[in-house]
Design an enzyme around this catalytic site. Structure first.
Site, PDB file in Angstrom:
ATOM      1  N   ASN A  24      43.897  37.622  46.737  1.00 58.00           N
ATOM      2  CA  ASN A  24      42.652  38.210  47.239  1.00 58.00           C
ATOM      3  C   ASN A  24      42.437  37.734  48.666  1.00 58.00           C
ATOM      4  OD1 ASN A  24      40.762  38.078  44.169  1.00 58.00           O
ATOM      5  ND2 ASN A  24      41.465  39.888  45.230  1.00 58.00           N
ATOM      6  N   CYS A  84      33.075  35.218  42.299  1.00 59.45           N
ATOM      7  CA  CYS A  84      34.464  35.525  42.648  1.00 59.45           C
ATOM      8  C   CYS A  84      35.197  34.198  42.736  1.00 59.45           C
ATOM      9  CB  CYS A  84      34.533  36.272  43.975  1.00 59.45           C
ATOM     10  SG  CYS A  84      36.222  36.537  44.567  1.00 59.45           S
ATOM     11  N   ASN A  86      38.509  33.377  43.162  1.00 59.52           N
ATOM     12  CA  ASN A  86      39.420  33.205  44.298  1.00 59.52           C
ATOM     13  C   ASN A  86      38.638  33.014  45.589  1.00 59.52           C
ATOM     14  OD1 ASN A  86      41.739  33.416  42.748  1.00 59.52           O
ATOM     15  ND2 ASN A  86      41.990  35.612  43.114  1.00 59.52           N
ATOM     16  N   ASN A 192      35.571  44.483  35.324  1.00 56.66           N
ATOM     17  CA  ASN A 192      36.934  44.326  35.793  1.00 56.66           C
ATOM     18  C   ASN A 192      37.842  44.502  34.583  1.00 56.66           C
ATOM     19  OD1 ASN A 192      36.129  43.667  38.436  1.00 56.66           O
ATOM     20  ND2 ASN A 192      35.914  41.511  37.899  1.00 56.66           N
ATOM     21  N   GLU A 210      39.942  45.881  39.807  1.00 63.00           N
ATOM     22  CA  GLU A 210      38.663  45.241  40.153  1.00 63.00           C
ATOM     23  C   GLU A 210      37.583  46.242  40.531  1.00 63.00           C
ATOM     24  OE1 GLU A 210      37.945  41.565  42.160  1.00 63.00           O
ATOM     25  OE2 GLU A 210      40.103  41.261  42.447  1.00 63.00           O
ATOM     26  N   ARG A 211      36.430  46.093  39.905  1.00 62.49           N
ATOM     27  CA  ARG A 211      35.278  46.888  40.308  1.00 62.49           C
ATOM     28  C   ARG A 211      34.828  46.399  41.689  1.00 62.49           C
ATOM     29  NH1 ARG A 211      29.859  44.721  37.040  1.00 62.49           N
ATOM     30  NH2 ARG A 211      29.832  42.655  38.002  1.00 62.49           N
ATOM     31  N   CYS A 220      42.834  38.327  40.696  1.00 60.75           N
ATOM     32  CA  CYS A 220      41.397  38.207  40.436  1.00 60.75           C
ATOM     33  C   CYS A 220      41.192  36.890  39.707  1.00 60.75           C
ATOM     34  CB  CYS A 220      40.892  39.380  39.606  1.00 60.75           C
ATOM     35  SG  CYS A 220      39.179  39.226  39.055  1.00 60.75           S
ATOM     36  N   GLY A 221      40.562  35.940  40.369  1.00 55.97           N
ATOM     37  CA  GLY A 221      40.432  34.600  39.794  1.00 55.97           C
ATOM     38  C   GLY A 221      39.632  34.579  38.505  1.00 55.97           C
TER      39      GLY A 221
END
Length: 302
Positions: A24, A84, A86, A192, A210-211, A220-221
C-alpha cells in the site's frame, strides 16, 4: 472546490512524504498546524495516479491528548477510513523520522488507540484492538449463486473467502467488486473482500479487493489480520502466521487465541520512506478526479 487548497499551496507550500507499507502506498502530511483545509478534496486529487502523486490513501498527522499523535486516514476516493493497518505502520515511522513521537508510541485512530514499536531497520509492529463481530457463515446470493464466506471487523468490515482454485491465477476484481457492493453488506458501508489460501499452520496467502480504492491493492494490513483471525477461528492456523500478499511482501501476525476470541494481536511489517517533497499548484490543479475515476455520467470542463 480546489481554490482554498490551491491558494494555500501557492502561499505556503505543503511538505509531504510518500511512504509504502506491504504494498500500500500513502501520502503523509504533518497537519499538526491545521494547514490542510479540505482533506477530502485534497485526497481525491493528490491520490490520482498519473496526473498527481498517486496513492492508495492520504494520512494526516494531527495533535492528540490521549496518544502521541492522531492519525486521520482517507481512502483514495476521499472517503474516510476508520483504520488502515499498513498506513498506521507508515504513520508511526513518519512520526519517528520527523521527531513527532518516540520509537515506542501510541497512535489515536478512529478504531481506538493503537500501540506501535518502530525499529531502526524500518520494521514496525502494531499492537491492535481485538477483531470483533465474527460471523463464520455469511452467505451472499449473487447472480443466482450462493457465495459462502465469513465476515469480521478489524477496524473496518471484512469479508473472507477460501477459494478452491489457485489464488494467484484468479481474477478477483469482478467477484470482489460484487461482494463489496452487495446489498446485505451495505449497512456496514460495504466490506473489503479477502481471498485466502492456507499453506500451512503458520502460513497463508491473501489477496484483497479494497473499498475506497475500488480495486485490488498490493496489500491490505487490516485484511491480512482479518484473514489470519478468520483462519485461526476455523482452526486452520496457529500463531504466529506469515502472510504473503500480492506485493510479494510477507507480513507477520501474532496473537493469542482464547476459545472463540482472538486477542493481543500484533502486526509486523515494513514501513518504507520513498521520498519527501512539496506540493506545487500543478499537483492538484488542471484535472477532474471524478472524470479520471469514472468518465461515465460526468462532464469535464473544457
Amino acid at each position: 472546490m480546489a481554490a482554498p487548497q490551491t491558494q494555500l499551496t501557492k502561499q505556503h507550500p505543503l511538505r509531504f512524504s510518500k511512504m509504502a507499507g506491504g504494498g500500500n502506498d500513502f501520502v503523509i502530511i504533518d497537519n499538526r498546524g491545521g494547514s490542510v483545509v479540505d482533506a477530502v478534496n485534497l485526497t481525491r486529487r493528490i491520490c490520482t495516479a498519473h496526473l498527481s502523486v498517486g496513492a492508495d490513501g492520504l494520512i494526516l498527522i494531527e495533535p492528540s491528548k490521549p496518544a502521541d499523535f492522531r492519525m486521520r486516514y482517507f481512502n483514495n476516493d476521499g472517503s474516510g477510513g476508520e483504520f488502515c493497518a499498513n498506513g498506521t505502520r507508515c504513520a508511526a515511522r513518519f512520526a519517528v523520522l520527523n521527531g513527532i513521537a518516540p520509537q515506542k508510541m501510541t497512535i489515536d485512530t478512529d478504531a481506538g488507540i493503537v500501540g506501535a514499536d518502530v525499529t531502526d531497520d524500518a520494521v514496525v509492529t502494531l499492537s491492535l484492538p481485538a477483531p470483533r463481530g465474527f460471523r463464520s457463515e455469511r452467505p451472499l446470493r449473487l447472480d443466482g449463486k450462493t457465495i459462502r464466506g465469513s465476515s469480521i471487523v478489524m477496524g473496518v468490515p471484512h469479508y473472507v473467502l477460501f477459494p478452491d482454485s489457485d489464488l494467484w491465477s484468479l481474477d478477483i476484481a469482478p467477484l470482489g467488486r460484487a461482494i463489496r457492493f452487495h446489498p446485505d453488506l451495505k449497512p456496514d458501508g460495504g466490506a473489503n473482500v479477502n481471498f485466502v489460501t492456507v499453506r500451512g499452520e503458520h502460513s497463508i496467502e491473501v489477496r484483497t479487493y479494497e473499498r475506497g480504492v475500488e480495486a485490488e491493492t498490493l496489500s491490505c494490513g487490516s485484511g491480512v489480520v482479518a484473514s489470519v483471525a478468520t483462519s485461526a477461528l476455523f482452526g486452520k492456523v496457529a500463531s504466529p502466521v506469515s502472510v504473503l500478499t500480492r506485493s510479494g511482501i510477507a507480513l507477520r501476525v501474532a496473537f493469542n487465541a482464547e476459545g472463540d476470541s482472538i486477542r493481543d494481536v500484533r502486526l509486523t511489517g515494513d514501513a518504507r520512506w520513498i521520498y519527501t517533497a512539496e506540493l506545487t499548484p500543478e499537483t492538484i490543479e488542471g484535472f477532474d478526479p471524478d472524470w479520471v475515476r469514472s468518465p461515465s455520467g460526468h462532464e469535464v470542463a473544457r
